[in-house]
Scaffold this active site. Structure first.
Site, PDB file in Angstrom:
ATOM      1  N   ARG A 208       0.745  -1.154  -0.122  1.00 18.15           N
ATOM      2  CA  ARG A 208      -0.093   0.252  -0.065  1.00 18.15           C
ATOM      3  C   ARG A 208       0.790   1.017   0.172  1.00 18.15           C
ATOM      4  O   ARG A 208       1.267   1.462   0.471  1.00 18.15           O
ATOM      5  CB  ARG A 208      -0.934   0.515   1.411  1.00 18.15           C
ATOM      6  CG  ARG A 208      -1.712  -1.585   1.322  1.00 18.15           C
ATOM      7  CD  ARG A 208      -2.992  -0.657   0.461  1.00 18.15           C
ATOM      8  NE  ARG A 208      -4.040  -2.252   0.266  1.00 18.15           N
ATOM      9  CZ  ARG A 208      -5.304  -2.859   1.208  1.00 18.15           C
ATOM     10  NH1 ARG A 208      -5.333  -1.074   2.159  1.00 18.15           N
ATOM     11  NH2 ARG A 208      -5.284  -3.674   1.546  1.00 18.15           N
ATOM     12  N   GLU A 210       1.072   4.190   0.978  1.00 13.32           N
ATOM     13  CA  GLU A 210       0.328   4.961   1.853  1.00 13.32           C
ATOM     14  C   GLU A 210       1.184   6.376   2.430  1.00 13.32           C
ATOM     15  O   GLU A 210       2.528   5.787   2.448  1.00 13.32           O
ATOM     16  CB  GLU A 210      -0.253   4.668   3.084  1.00 13.32           C
ATOM     17  CG  GLU A 210      -0.687   3.250   3.426  1.00 13.32           C
ATOM     18  CD  GLU A 210      -2.056   3.011   3.493  1.00 13.32           C
ATOM     19  OE1 GLU A 210      -2.645   4.096   3.415  1.00 13.32           O
ATOM     20  OE2 GLU A 210      -2.819   1.699   3.111  1.00 13.32           O
ATOM     21  N   ARG A 216      -0.883   2.506  12.352  1.00 13.53           N
ATOM     22  CA  ARG A 216      -1.312   1.892  12.291  1.00 13.53           C
ATOM     23  C   ARG A 216      -1.473   1.621  10.625  1.00 13.53           C
ATOM     24  O   ARG A 216      -1.718   0.566  10.921  1.00 13.53           O
ATOM     25  CB  ARG A 216      -2.716   1.276  12.800  1.00 13.53           C
ATOM     26  CG  ARG A 216      -3.379   2.849  12.414  1.00 13.53           C
ATOM     27  CD  ARG A 216      -4.579   2.713  13.337  1.00 13.53           C
ATOM     28  NE  ARG A 216      -5.467   3.320  11.697  1.00 13.53           N
ATOM     29  CZ  ARG A 216      -7.069   2.963  12.132  1.00 13.53           C
ATOM     30  NH1 ARG A 216      -7.324   1.684  12.681  1.00 13.53           N
ATOM     31  NH2 ARG A 216      -7.646   2.879  11.526  1.00 13.53           N
ATOM     32  N   HIS A 217      -0.491   2.073   9.721  1.00 16.26           N
ATOM     33  CA  HIS A 217       0.312   1.635   8.372  1.00 16.26           C
ATOM     34  C   HIS A 217       1.632   1.509   8.508  1.00 16.26           C
ATOM     35  O   HIS A 217       2.512   2.189   8.708  1.00 16.26           O
ATOM     36  CB  HIS A 217      -0.783   3.363   7.689  1.00 16.26           C
ATOM     37  CG  HIS A 217      -2.174   2.976   7.781  1.00 16.26           C
ATOM     38  ND1 HIS A 217      -2.824   4.152   8.840  1.00 16.26           N
ATOM     39  CD2 HIS A 217      -3.299   2.368   7.141  1.00 16.26           C
ATOM     40  CE1 HIS A 217      -4.177   3.906   8.518  1.00 16.26           C
ATOM     41  NE2 HIS A 217      -4.382   2.840   7.580  1.00 16.26           N
ATOM     42  N   GLU A 354     -10.035  -0.889  12.536  1.00 15.61           N
ATOM     43  CA  GLU A 354     -10.361  -1.756  12.214  1.00 15.61           C
ATOM     44  C   GLU A 354      -9.223  -2.828  11.882  1.00 15.61           C
ATOM     45  O   GLU A 354      -7.946  -2.718  11.652  1.00 15.61           O
ATOM     46  CB  GLU A 354     -10.625  -1.195  10.964  1.00 15.61           C
ATOM     47  CG  GLU A 354     -10.454  -2.177   9.517  1.00 15.61           C
ATOM     48  CD  GLU A 354     -10.817  -1.673   8.728  1.00 15.61           C
ATOM     49  OE1 GLU A 354     -10.513  -0.316   7.974  1.00 15.61           O
ATOM     50  OE2 GLU A 354     -10.161  -2.923   7.181  1.00 15.61           O
ATOM     51  N   SER A 357     -11.959  -6.345   6.608  1.00 10.96           N
ATOM     52  CA  SER A 357     -12.963  -6.084   5.476  1.00 10.96           C
ATOM     53  C   SER A 357     -13.196  -7.389   4.839  1.00 10.96           C
ATOM     54  O   SER A 357     -12.237  -7.570   4.878  1.00 10.96           O
ATOM     55  CB  SER A 357     -12.021  -4.765   4.401  1.00 10.96           C
ATOM     56  OG  SER A 357     -11.961  -3.995   4.998  1.00 10.96           O
ATOM     57  N   ARG A 405      -1.097  -5.558  12.322  1.00 16.24           N
ATOM     58  CA  ARG A 405      -2.551  -5.440  12.927  1.00 16.24           C
ATOM     59  C   ARG A 405      -3.556  -5.603  14.014  1.00 16.24           C
ATOM     60  O   ARG A 405      -3.775  -5.369  14.960  1.00 16.24           O
ATOM     61  CB  ARG A 405      -3.951  -4.359  11.227  1.00 16.24           C
ATOM     62  CG  ARG A 405      -4.519  -3.693  12.587  1.00 16.24           C
ATOM     63  CD  ARG A 405      -4.346  -1.711  12.250  1.00 16.24           C
ATOM     64  NE  ARG A 405      -4.092  -0.785  11.493  1.00 16.24           N
ATOM     65  CZ  ARG A 405      -5.046  -0.675  10.052  1.00 16.24           C
ATOM     66  NH1 ARG A 405      -6.119  -0.573  10.288  1.00 16.24           N
ATOM     67  NH2 ARG A 405      -4.303   0.119   9.195  1.00 16.24           N
TER      68      ARG A 405
HETATM   69  P1  ATP Z   1      -7.262   1.427   6.952  1.00 19.04           P
HETATM   70  O1  ATP Z   1      -8.385   2.029   7.199  1.00 19.04           O
HETATM   71  O2  ATP Z   1      -7.109   0.912   8.090  1.00 19.04           O
HETATM   72  O3  ATP Z   1      -6.658   2.184   6.163  1.00 19.04           O
HETATM   73  P2  ATP Z   1      -8.359  -0.366   4.888  1.00 19.04           P
HETATM   74  O4  ATP Z   1      -9.831   0.278   5.089  1.00 19.04           O
HETATM   75  O5  ATP Z   1      -7.834   0.855   3.541  1.00 19.04           O
HETATM   76  O6  ATP Z   1      -7.435   0.043   6.146  1.00 19.04           O
HETATM   77  P3  ATP Z   1      -8.656  -2.545   3.362  1.00 19.04           P
HETATM   78  O7  ATP Z   1      -8.229  -2.702   2.415  1.00 19.04           O
HETATM   79  O8  ATP Z   1      -9.940  -3.076   3.920  1.00 19.04           O
HETATM   80  O9  ATP Z   1      -8.023  -1.515   4.787  1.00 19.04           O
HETATM   81  O10 ATP Z   1      -7.889  -3.776   3.856  1.00 19.04           O
HETATM   82  C1  ATP Z   1      -7.840  -5.161   5.126  1.00 19.04           C
HETATM   83  C2  ATP Z   1      -7.156  -5.216   6.033  1.00 19.04           C
HETATM   84  O11 ATP Z   1      -5.488  -4.997   6.317  1.00 19.04           O
HETATM   85  C3  ATP Z   1      -7.389  -4.437   7.091  1.00 19.04           C
HETATM   86  O12 ATP Z   1      -8.664  -4.240   8.119  1.00 19.04           O
HETATM   87  C4  ATP Z   1      -6.377  -3.858   8.000  1.00 19.04           C
HETATM   88  O13 ATP Z   1      -6.032  -4.974   9.051  1.00 19.04           O
HETATM   89  C5  ATP Z   1      -5.625  -4.558   6.731  1.00 19.04           C
HETATM   90  N1  ATP Z   1      -4.127  -2.987   6.508  1.00 19.04           N
HETATM   91  C6  ATP Z   1      -4.747  -2.409   5.126  1.00 19.04           C
HETATM   92  N2  ATP Z   1      -4.208  -1.371   5.039  1.00 19.04           N
HETATM   93  C7  ATP Z   1      -2.916  -1.688   5.974  1.00 19.04           C
HETATM   94  C8  ATP Z   1      -1.972  -1.177   6.031  1.00 19.04           C
HETATM   95  N3  ATP Z   1      -1.363   0.556   5.458  1.00 19.04           N
HETATM   96  N4  ATP Z   1      -0.451  -0.916   6.500  1.00 19.04           N
HETATM   97  C9  ATP Z   1      -0.964  -2.223   7.837  1.00 19.04           C
HETATM   98  N5  ATP Z   1      -2.591  -2.705   7.899  1.00 19.04           N
HETATM   99  C10 ATP Z   1      -3.238  -2.731   6.951  1.00 19.04           C
END
Ligand code: ATP
Length: 431
Positions: A208, A210, A216-217, A354, A357, A405
């Protein structure tokens, strides 16, 4: 010495009176008069080694790797009731001057410094425990799913399209084309359900892009991904997630009590997980906490408040939030039959954050194409994925859990980087 086969520290109390060879790291050395005491550490524990006469003349830096030979003797001075009377000591690899003192019970060192010197910091009992637990956690996850008829799959991380939409994909040159690092195995796990496996899971890195450095990311994390076919509804998917977590929690508790104690973590039995719709959660936030939510989602603050709410009201660390609107869920998400503006989807919150998903997916090709178009996406760009629905894929759904996470929450860590041996964030590419 008859044989130089290495013995592990955990085996020593069964070998009292025997001459043995041990190998490990020097945790500590202290001198008491003419006698030296060396605390040896291997992957199974600690052992006191007593150095007398010429053995005590050898100069050894702490954290060096040594081989010690000697006789195991009974003692009431150490916790494991045994110590080694050393007859020979060899330094196999010498440690340099250490960047921080590793032998303290609690390290008082900044996270960045710990991450910069990861091979050293990972040796600390409390840090080491995190990764031992993580390993057992993943084993429990694997065992449960395989017992339930899931097949472990491996899907490409070099892909031609992002599966989750949004801008957070890494792009790179793939010979004469542009390619992406997989944001999730979403398309491929669905395709493997359709390939006849019905139930699949994958444990693999996802990427990702980000741009924010949050606690938490990560930019690379391990996704525990599950997808199951022939479901009647999304409830079955949530039930499967609850059951796998119940199993894994118990599995870790039974096998890692020592590490949980080191981290002072208590793992309660996971019972039923309460559920509420997103609309209900948003109403609670408004009425009880006077907080507004973003359109069709919860923000970090909202997740925290809902976490507190379910803890107070139901005594639960978990809550499923269901029925997100179509606008905020990806194009493959199944619309809700009663209210097509909503979807049969969910997030799972754990201690106010979270961790998952999930949802039911659209399994008919025509509906999938329409959904791509509604989202303003060109179905031709996703042809390989969409075409696989021409061979008939059963009704299916699944979820993804971020490993770091959930471990962060499971062990009450303050920062997700603590749950990654070598985290990748906006600034960190080494070690
Ligand atoms: P968030 O809202 O926390 O950024 P997201 O909605 O982008 O998450 P999803 O694409 O739904 O995340 O990913 C499913 C799961 O993967 C999340 O619930 C979380 O546990 C994990 N996750 C998502 N993005 C990250 C990240 N950048 N780093 C670590 N874990 C992540």
């Amino acid at each position: 010495m008859e044989s130089s086969k290495r013995v592990l520290i955990s085996e020593c109390n069964m070998l009292i009176g025997k001459e043995v060879v041990l190998k490990g790291w020097v945790k500590k050395i202290r001198q008491l008069g003419k006698v030296g005491f060396l605390l040896l550490r291997d992957r199974t524990g600690l052992l006191q080694c007593v150095l007398e006469q010429e053995q005590n003349q050898v100069k050894i830096e702490t954290e060096s790797v040594v081989q010690v030979t000697g006789i195991l003797v009974k003692t009431d001075k150490t916790a494991n009731g045994v110590e080694l009377q050393v007859s020979e000591i060899l330094v196999l690899a010498e440690a340099d001057l250490l960047p921080f003192e590793i032998n303290k019970k609690k390290l008082n060192v900044g996270l960045d410094h710990l991450l910069n010197h990861r091979v050293l910091s990972l040796r600390h009992e409390q840090i080491n425990a995190i990764f031992t637990i993580q390993s057992v956690f993943v084993k429990g996850f694997t065992d449960f799913l395989m017992q339930e008829g899931f097949t472990r799959i491996f899907t490409p991380k070099i892909v031609s399209q992002g599966a989750e939409g949004g801008a957070n994909v890494f792009t790179f040159n793939y010979f004469d084309k542009s390619a992406y690092l997989a944001q999730s195995p979403q398309f491929y796990k669905q395709m493997m359900v359709g390939a006849g496996f019905e139930r699949v899971f994958e444990i693999a890195p996802v990427y990702r892009a980000e741009e924010h450095n949050s606690s938490r990311h990560l930019n690379e994390y391990i996704s525990l991904d599950v997808e199951m076919g022939f479901i009647e509804n999304v409830e079955e998917v949530m039930e499967m997630e609850k059951r796998v977590l119940q199993y894994v929690f118990q599995y870790v508790k039974e096998r890692c009590q020592k590490q949980l104690d080191v981290l002072q973590v208590d793992i309660p039995v996971l019972n039923e997980i309460p559920k509420m719709t997103l609309a209900e959660a948003q109403a609670i936030l408004k009425e009880t906490y006077q907080k507004d939510s973003p359109e069709g989602d919860l923000n970090t603050e909202g997740e925290k408040c809902i976490g507190n709410y379910v803890k107070d009201k139901y005594g639960s660390d978990f809550v499923f939030i269901t029925n997100y609107p179509r606008a905020t869920r990806p194009m493959y998400t199944m619309p809700n039959k009663e209210n097509p503006e909503l979807t049969d989807s969910f997030d799972l919150l754990y201690k106010g954050s979270e961790i998952t998903s999930g949802g039911q997916r659209i399994h008919r090709k025509g509906e999938l194409i329409a959904s791509f178009r509604e989202k303003g996406l060109n179905p031709n760009e996703f042809k390989a994925y969409i075409d696989s629905f021409a061979y008939a894929i059963p009704p299916h759904g699944g979820f993804g859990i971020g490993l770091e996470r959930i471990i962060m929450k499971f062990l009450n860590l303050g920062n997700i980087r603590e749950a990654s041996a070598f985290p990748r964030d906006c600034d960190r590419l080494i070690p």
